[in-house]
Enzyme design. Structure first.
Site, PDB file in Angstrom:
ATOM      1  CE  LYS A 110      23.294  64.490  36.959  1.00  0.00           C
ATOM      2  NZ  LYS A 110      23.199  63.139  37.526  1.00  0.00           N
ATOM      3  N   GLY A 136      22.133  66.061  44.559  1.00  0.00           N
ATOM      4  CA  GLY A 136      23.319  66.305  45.381  1.00  0.00           C
ATOM      5  C   GLY A 136      24.528  66.126  44.498  1.00  0.00           C
TER       6      GLY A 136
HETATM    7  P1  IMP Z   1      12.040  62.758  44.213  1.00  0.00           P
HETATM    8  O1  IMP Z   1      12.810  63.398  43.102  1.00  0.00           O
HETATM    9  O2  IMP Z   1      12.500  63.149  45.581  1.00  0.00           O
HETATM   10  O3  IMP Z   1      10.560  62.906  44.022  1.00  0.00           O
HETATM   11  O4  IMP Z   1      12.313  61.166  44.138  1.00  0.00           O
HETATM   12  C1  IMP Z   1      11.843  60.379  43.057  1.00  0.00           C
HETATM   13  C2  IMP Z   1      12.847  59.296  42.704  1.00  0.00           C
HETATM   14  O5  IMP Z   1      13.999  59.913  42.140  1.00  0.00           O
HETATM   15  C3  IMP Z   1      13.350  58.496  43.890  1.00  0.00           C
HETATM   16  O6  IMP Z   1      13.610  57.169  43.472  1.00  0.00           O
HETATM   17  C4  IMP Z   1      14.644  59.164  44.267  1.00  0.00           C
HETATM   18  O7  IMP Z   1      15.539  58.301  44.921  1.00  0.00           O
HETATM   19  C5  IMP Z   1      15.153  59.536  42.878  1.00  0.00           C
HETATM   20  N1  IMP Z   1      16.049  60.693  42.905  1.00  0.00           N
HETATM   21  C6  IMP Z   1      15.739  61.987  43.072  1.00  0.00           C
HETATM   22  N2  IMP Z   1      16.838  62.757  43.030  1.00  0.00           N
HETATM   23  C7  IMP Z   1      17.868  61.928  42.815  1.00  0.00           C
HETATM   24  C8  IMP Z   1      19.264  62.141  42.643  1.00  0.00           C
HETATM   25  O8  IMP Z   1      19.789  63.261  42.660  1.00  0.00           O
HETATM   26  N3  IMP Z   1      20.010  61.027  42.433  1.00  0.00           N
HETATM   27  C9  IMP Z   1      19.466  59.785  42.356  1.00  0.00           C
HETATM   28  N4  IMP Z   1      18.163  59.541  42.494  1.00  0.00           N
HETATM   29  C10 IMP Z   1      17.382  60.615  42.731  1.00  0.00           C
END
Ligand code: IMP
Length: 442
Positions: A16, A40
């Protein structure tokens, strides 16, 4: 001028950041509406690589105003680091960056709770980024969260902090046997962050409304992806925000009647980081090929991403939930080396084939993919800028995918830099942004 949502159609990391960077010169404002520094967004400008976590990717374009909406959760230390890094690289923030007063803060106890909960979750571990995003949204829903506006009111901030510290310390001590926090250790740094961030904190819903009334065009930059949405994703293996197009309204205060279109971003294949079901995941040589050629390592955590084939059932679901007008397909060139390429057209579970994305966790875990296999093109598409230039088999792959999903393709990304991009003539993108120009039609 149109206001468009750019949203991930898979489990995040679809590219994105690059797409927003390509489109940003054609809009006046870019807004982030959810997520936090778990995101990120990688943007490559010439030889420089920028990884943006909380600041919208539009910041790399002079004159593009960037807004962090109320639906975002903000770690102020991480945001300030990001701002300083941009300033050091010559990016101007003054008059270009606006932060919602209503956005919630990620406090130091949130990452601690995130990691403590994960360490005790056993096989139900989500594999979070450990940034405290889930606990920050939990506090928001529980009405004990602390907002950017509170940071500017020292007494109120102290009151809310004291209340939270009492509550969180009990949790950390009695449930998780983890280290506790003191008010003093947090108050000082957070008041310093307040001083730093104060000039940028404002009523962004009002600003956006005034700008749109004045004819400005706004792009809403989603973070993560549809299948990580708190309501529509593969719950509980999700992030804690509204990653889908609907989140653009609640996360900014812009009404749905002011949004004119949605662009879904999908890789030409699929990846996922963290735990949870991933029907089309592959292992062995093909996984290594996708991971190596696609550089599939998390931009925030560095974790190797799980890799697999594109799931057209999931993309059709994303098209429905987000009301997608078009798709942008990224990283097509990663598939250049494949002898054959696969599209998942059904989820088979106990003899039944689902062509609509199932909602049951059991089916996600137990189903097997039904594939359509096409021959690969085995020639480089890297850097191509013209649809007609693509090898016939690559075009066949894209067109078959678009046919199954039922949504047209407006952009194809063939490499990491801005110029490695095909804008499809006659598609939604040149209609929305005539200045984007056009290439040959599929
Ligand atoms: P959290 O957002 O850190 O709570 O993570 C929850 C889930 O979302 C996990 O499986 C993370 O790996 C995934 N996740 C969170 N942010 C991203 C991202 O920017 N890209 C891909 N996966 C994400």
């Amino acid at each position: 001028m149109p206001n468009i949502v750019v949203v991930g159609a898979q489990w995040g990391d679809e590219g994105k950041g690059k797409v927003v960077d390509v489109l940003a010169p054609h809009v006046d404002v870019v807004v982030r509406y959810q997520g936090g520094n778990n995101a990120g967004h990688t943007v490559v400008v010439g030889k420089e690589k920028f990884v943006l976590q909380t600041i919208p990717s539009g910041i790399l374009h002079r004159g593009c105003r960037c807004v962090i909406g109320c639906g975002v959760v903000i770690n102020p230390a991480s945001l300030i680091d990001e701002m300083e890094a941009l300033v050091q690289r010559g990016v101007s923030l003054d008059g270009n960056l606006y932060i919602s007063k209503n956005a919630h803060l990620i406090m130091p106890y949130h990452p601690a709770l995130d990691r403590a909960a994960e360490s005790q979750a056993g096989k139900r571990r989500i594999g979070t980024t450990g940034k405290g995003v889930g606990p920050a949204y939990a506090d928001k829903a529980a009405r004990v969260g602390i907002r950017m506006a509170d940071l500017l009111d020292e007494q109120l901030f102290r009151d809310k902090l004291e209340f939270n510290i009492r509550q969180k310390n009990r949790l950390l001590r009695e449930i998780y046997d983890a280290e506790e926090f003191t008010v003093e250790a947090i108050l000082g740094p957070y008041l310093r962050y307040a001083g730093w961030l104060a000039p940028y904190i404002t009523d962004t819903a009002l600003l956006l409304s005034r700008w749109m009334d004045g004819g400005a065009s706004v792009m809403f930059e989603g973070a993560q992806g549809t299948l990580l949405d708190v309501d529509h994703g593969t719950y509980p293996f999700i992030t804690s925000s509204s990653t889908t197009a609907g989140g653009a309204c609640t996360g900014t205060g812009v009404p749905p009647t002011k949004i004119h279109g949605a662009l879904g971003i999908s890789k030409a294949y699929c990846t996922r980081v963290g735990g949870g079901p991933f029907l089309t995941e592959v292992s062995g040589d093909i996984a290594d090929l996708l991971r190596t050629r696609g550089n599939e390592f998390g931009s925030v955590t560095g974790r190797p991403r799980r890799c697999g084939w594109v799931d057209a059932v999931g993309l059709r679901y994303a098209a429905r939930i987000n009301g997608l007008d078009a798709f942008a397909i990224t990283k097509l060139d990663v598939l250049d080396a494949c002898e054959t390429v696969k599209i998942c057209v059904g989820h088979r579970h106990r003899g039944e084939v689902f062509t609509e994305f199932p909602e049951e966790e059991r089916i996600w875990h137990e189903a097997a993919p039904v594939y359509e296999e096409l021959s690969g093109w085995q020639t480089s598409t890297h850097g191509m800028q013209d649809y007609a230039e693509l090898p016939t088999k690559a075009r066949e792959y894209l067109e078959r995918l678009s046919e199954i999903v039922g949504v047209g393709i407006a952009l194809v990304s063939t490499g990491p830099v801005r110029d490695d991009t095909i804008i499809v003539a006659g598609s939604a993108l040149p209609r929305w942004f005539p200045s984007l120009g056009s290439a040959a039609s599929p």
